[in-house]
Write a protein that holds these residues in place. Sequence first.
Motif, short mmCIF file in Angstrom:
data_model
loop_
_atom_site.label_atom_id
_atom_site.label_comp_id
_atom_site.label_asym_id
_atom_site.label_seq_id
_atom_site.Cartn_x
_atom_site.Cartn_y
_atom_site.Cartn_z
N ILE A 18 16.52 -39.95 -75.40
CA ILE A 18 16.53 -38.58 -74.32
C ILE A 18 18.01 -38.23 -74.36
CG2 ILE A 18 16.25 -37.95 -71.97
CD1 ILE A 18 13.97 -40.01 -71.57
N LEU A 19 18.26 -36.99 -74.45
CA LEU A 19 19.37 -36.36 -74.38
C LEU A 19 19.71 -35.88 -73.02
CD1 LEU A 19 22.00 -35.29 -75.78
CD2 LEU A 19 20.82 -33.11 -76.24
N VAL A 20 20.84 -36.15 -72.15
CA VAL A 20 21.19 -35.89 -71.02
C VAL A 20 22.35 -34.86 -71.08
CG1 VAL A 20 21.81 -36.41 -68.74
CG2 VAL A 20 20.41 -38.01 -70.02
N VAL A 21 22.42 -33.70 -70.63
CA VAL A 21 23.20 -32.80 -70.83
C VAL A 21 23.74 -32.26 -69.46
CG1 VAL A 21 24.04 -30.53 -71.75
CG2 VAL A 21 22.05 -31.88 -72.97
N ASP A 22 25.04 -32.49 -69.02
CA ASP A 22 25.59 -32.46 -67.91
C ASP A 22 27.11 -32.67 -67.84
OD1 ASP A 22 26.18 -32.62 -64.87
OD2 ASP A 22 24.00 -32.60 -64.46
N ASP A 23 27.69 -31.47 -67.28
CA ASP A 23 29.19 -31.59 -67.04
C ASP A 23 29.79 -32.55 -66.19
OD1 ASP A 23 28.19 -29.63 -65.05
OD2 ASP A 23 30.08 -28.98 -64.83
N GLU A 24 28.92 -33.37 -65.45
CA GLU A 24 29.45 -34.30 -64.22
C GLU A 24 29.15 -35.65 -64.69
OE1 GLU A 24 28.20 -33.28 -60.05
OE2 GLU A 24 27.30 -31.61 -60.85
N PRO A 25 30.40 -36.36 -64.78
CA PRO A 25 30.22 -37.49 -65.59
C PRO A 25 29.40 -38.49 -64.63
CG PRO A 25 32.45 -36.95 -65.44
CD PRO A 25 31.59 -35.66 -64.68
N ASP A 26 29.39 -38.44 -63.43
CA ASP A 26 28.82 -39.40 -62.67
C ASP A 26 27.18 -39.42 -62.74
OD1 ASP A 26 31.21 -40.49 -61.53
OD2 ASP A 26 31.31 -39.34 -59.63
N ILE A 27 26.78 -38.19 -62.70
CA ILE A 27 25.55 -37.58 -63.08
C ILE A 27 25.00 -38.17 -64.33
CG2 ILE A 27 23.68 -36.18 -63.30
CD1 ILE A 27 24.82 -34.55 -61.03
N ARG A 28 25.89 -37.98 -65.40
CA ARG A 28 25.45 -38.51 -66.64
C ARG A 28 25.30 -39.94 -66.63
NH1 ARG A 28 29.60 -35.14 -68.55
NH2 ARG A 28 30.79 -37.09 -69.19
N GLU A 29 26.20 -40.60 -66.02
CA GLU A 29 26.05 -42.01 -66.17
C GLU A 29 25.07 -42.65 -65.34
OE1 GLU A 29 27.58 -43.91 -68.41
OE2 GLU A 29 28.35 -42.05 -68.89
N THR A 30 24.90 -42.03 -63.99
CA THR A 30 23.67 -42.35 -63.24
C THR A 30 22.29 -42.31 -63.92
OG1 THR A 30 24.95 -42.10 -61.22
CG2 THR A 30 22.64 -42.12 -61.20
N VAL A 31 22.06 -41.24 -64.66
CA VAL A 31 20.68 -40.95 -65.14
C VAL A 31 20.51 -42.02 -66.43
CG1 VAL A 31 19.52 -39.20 -66.58
CG2 VAL A 31 20.81 -38.71 -64.59
N ARG A 32 21.61 -42.00 -67.16
CA ARG A 32 21.56 -43.08 -68.29
C ARG A 32 21.33 -44.41 -67.83
NH1 ARG A 32 24.33 -44.47 -73.13
NH2 ARG A 32 25.54 -42.44 -73.28
N ASP A 33 21.92 -44.92 -66.64
CA ASP A 33 21.54 -46.03 -66.33
C ASP A 33 20.07 -46.33 -66.03
OD1 ASP A 33 24.13 -46.95 -66.95
OD2 ASP A 33 24.74 -46.99 -64.71
N GLU A 69 22.82 -34.21 -84.70
CA GLU A 69 22.90 -35.72 -84.94
C GLU A 69 21.49 -36.24 -85.12
OE1 GLU A 69 25.50 -37.19 -82.51
OE2 GLU A 69 27.46 -36.28 -83.28
N ARG A 70 20.61 -35.82 -84.17
CA ARG A 70 19.41 -36.68 -83.95
C ARG A 70 18.41 -35.56 -83.01
NH1 ARG A 70 18.31 -42.65 -81.49
NH2 ARG A 70 15.89 -42.39 -81.61
N ARG A 71 17.16 -35.46 -83.66
CA ARG A 71 16.36 -34.80 -82.79
C ARG A 71 15.75 -35.72 -81.49
NH1 ARG A 71 10.74 -35.08 -82.47
NH2 ARG A 71 9.60 -33.26 -81.80
N PRO A 72 15.97 -35.25 -80.34
CA PRO A 72 15.34 -36.00 -79.24
C PRO A 72 14.22 -35.96 -78.88
CG PRO A 72 16.56 -34.12 -78.51
CD PRO A 72 16.60 -34.02 -79.81
N ASP A 73 13.51 -36.78 -78.03
CA ASP A 73 12.16 -36.57 -77.54
C ASP A 73 12.12 -36.01 -76.34
OD1 ASP A 73 10.78 -38.46 -79.86
OD2 ASP A 73 12.04 -40.04 -78.89
N CYS A 81 11.51 -30.40 -78.29
CA CYS A 81 11.00 -31.27 -77.57
C CYS A 81 10.96 -30.58 -76.23
CB CYS A 81 12.01 -32.52 -77.43
SG CYS A 81 13.31 -32.48 -76.95
N PRO A 82 10.19 -31.54 -75.31
CA PRO A 82 10.26 -31.04 -73.85
C PRO A 82 11.83 -31.03 -73.17
CG PRO A 82 8.56 -32.76 -74.22
CD PRO A 82 9.39 -32.65 -75.58
N VAL A 83 11.84 -29.90 -72.48
CA VAL A 83 13.29 -29.97 -71.61
C VAL A 83 12.81 -29.87 -70.05
CG1 VAL A 83 15.10 -28.17 -71.39
CG2 VAL A 83 14.07 -28.44 -73.77
N ILE A 84 13.55 -30.71 -69.49
CA ILE A 84 13.50 -30.64 -67.96
C ILE A 84 15.01 -29.98 -67.41
CG2 ILE A 84 13.41 -31.97 -65.99
CD1 ILE A 84 11.70 -34.14 -67.73
N MET A 85 14.99 -29.01 -66.69
CA MET A 85 16.17 -28.48 -66.15
C MET A 85 16.60 -29.10 -64.94
SD MET A 85 16.35 -26.30 -68.61
CE MET A 85 17.85 -25.12 -68.21
#
Length: 455
Positions: free
Chosen positions: A6-21, A45-49, A77-81
């Motif tokens: 899964i690729l997480v695209v967001d300019d807020e570091p806290d949201i990126r890390e929270t979603v990653r965890d 670099e890699r095709r995400p799911d 792939c599916p994209v969730i906004m």
Amino acid sequence: MSATHILVVDDEPDIRETVRDILEDEGYTIANAENGEAARRALRERRPDLILLDIWMPDLDGISLLKEWAEDDGLPCPVIMMSGHGNVETAVEATRLGAYDFLEKPLSLAKLLLTVERALEADKLVRENVGLRRRTPLVHEPAGRSAAMQRLREQVKRIAQHDTWVLITGEPGTGRETFARFLHSQSARRERPFVDLGVSAIARGNAARELFGSEEGGHVHYGSLEQAAGGTLLLDEVADMDLEAQSQLLGALDTGSFLRVGGSDPVAIDVRIIAATQRDLKEEVREGRFREDLFYHLNVVPLHILPLREHAEDIPDLLNFYVDYFATHEKLPYRRFSVGAQNFLRNYNWPGNVRELKNLVQRVLILGAGDEITQTEVETALGSTATAPAQPLEGLVSFDQPLRQAREQFEKAYLDYQLDKHAGNVSKMAKEAGMERTHLYRKLRSLGIEIKERR
């Protein structure tokens, strides 16, 4: 074997890390991108799911990025906004461009996980439905109770437990693809994609793009190796691959990575390769038509599929299986083969193997009447395949329908006939039909006609 990526695209570091965890705790692998340009790099670099994409970012908003991806080969792939400042118009626009769903910030943990799970499941169903529309057979355990078939099924199940490459050989129509799909369904990669690349259908000079994908002007086209990431890639009729493509594939297998056409960054290979052919690859090597080093790469575990005449005791089971199949999936009338018809078919030579048997069952269910299929009916049906008289147009096309549908119906019947006549040889078929091969391939795909079924 790779987990869902899964690729997480967001300019807020806290949201990126929270979603990653959160998502890593659920077993997913995560890549983060802090803006639109980083997201573009991540896709190269890699095709995400699946992609989780923020709408409001400083360099490039998510809607523009979504539109850019949609205009390529379609969304990869599916994209969730995601957005903390969403409105109805934005959500509608995102959906129109192909986004699966829209999540409001602050993100709800339960809703995030549920939406991700549903998006991945919906994408899996879409891919399965595309396969069905292309007349891809459902995955099932190959039928037959003979000792030979039981040994073959057990052999496939043992092979499936090891992540090795497999070379499947056998005459046309023996069911090489069926066994490849069955092997995939028994393996640890079963939840990941199964991609079938018909090598003989690739236009000369286009093999690298089909296998490895391409990059041009910032746009990425994912080839079969990436589409099958984490899963299985079937190289059907691998002997038809030209020497240049063989060399490129060998280089990728040797290094464990490849470059897309026009790309500069290596992409890692994570896929089980199953190669299938009706030819003797050792003979192809001796004749200089197939690289010896590639042959040994692919031939880690050989699997030979027997012709039907060598396990004729399975014919009654196969007849019953395909009667049930067509009655269930194509709503054809259920009919049973008489004992005389079954005995006749057990002694028939079956030059077209299981494919010929399947076609015979479909033909008698469509054209016949009554509960029982007699020996006389079977003999007539088999005789008509060898010396089929020209049918009047009225027998092929219903005149009580719009012209466009009638034309498509005739074209399908005509191309089906030509494919059978030339045993799937597209070059001969194109010459007789007076069509350019590339145009013919497009026409066959648009009508849902599978070339490999006739080989």
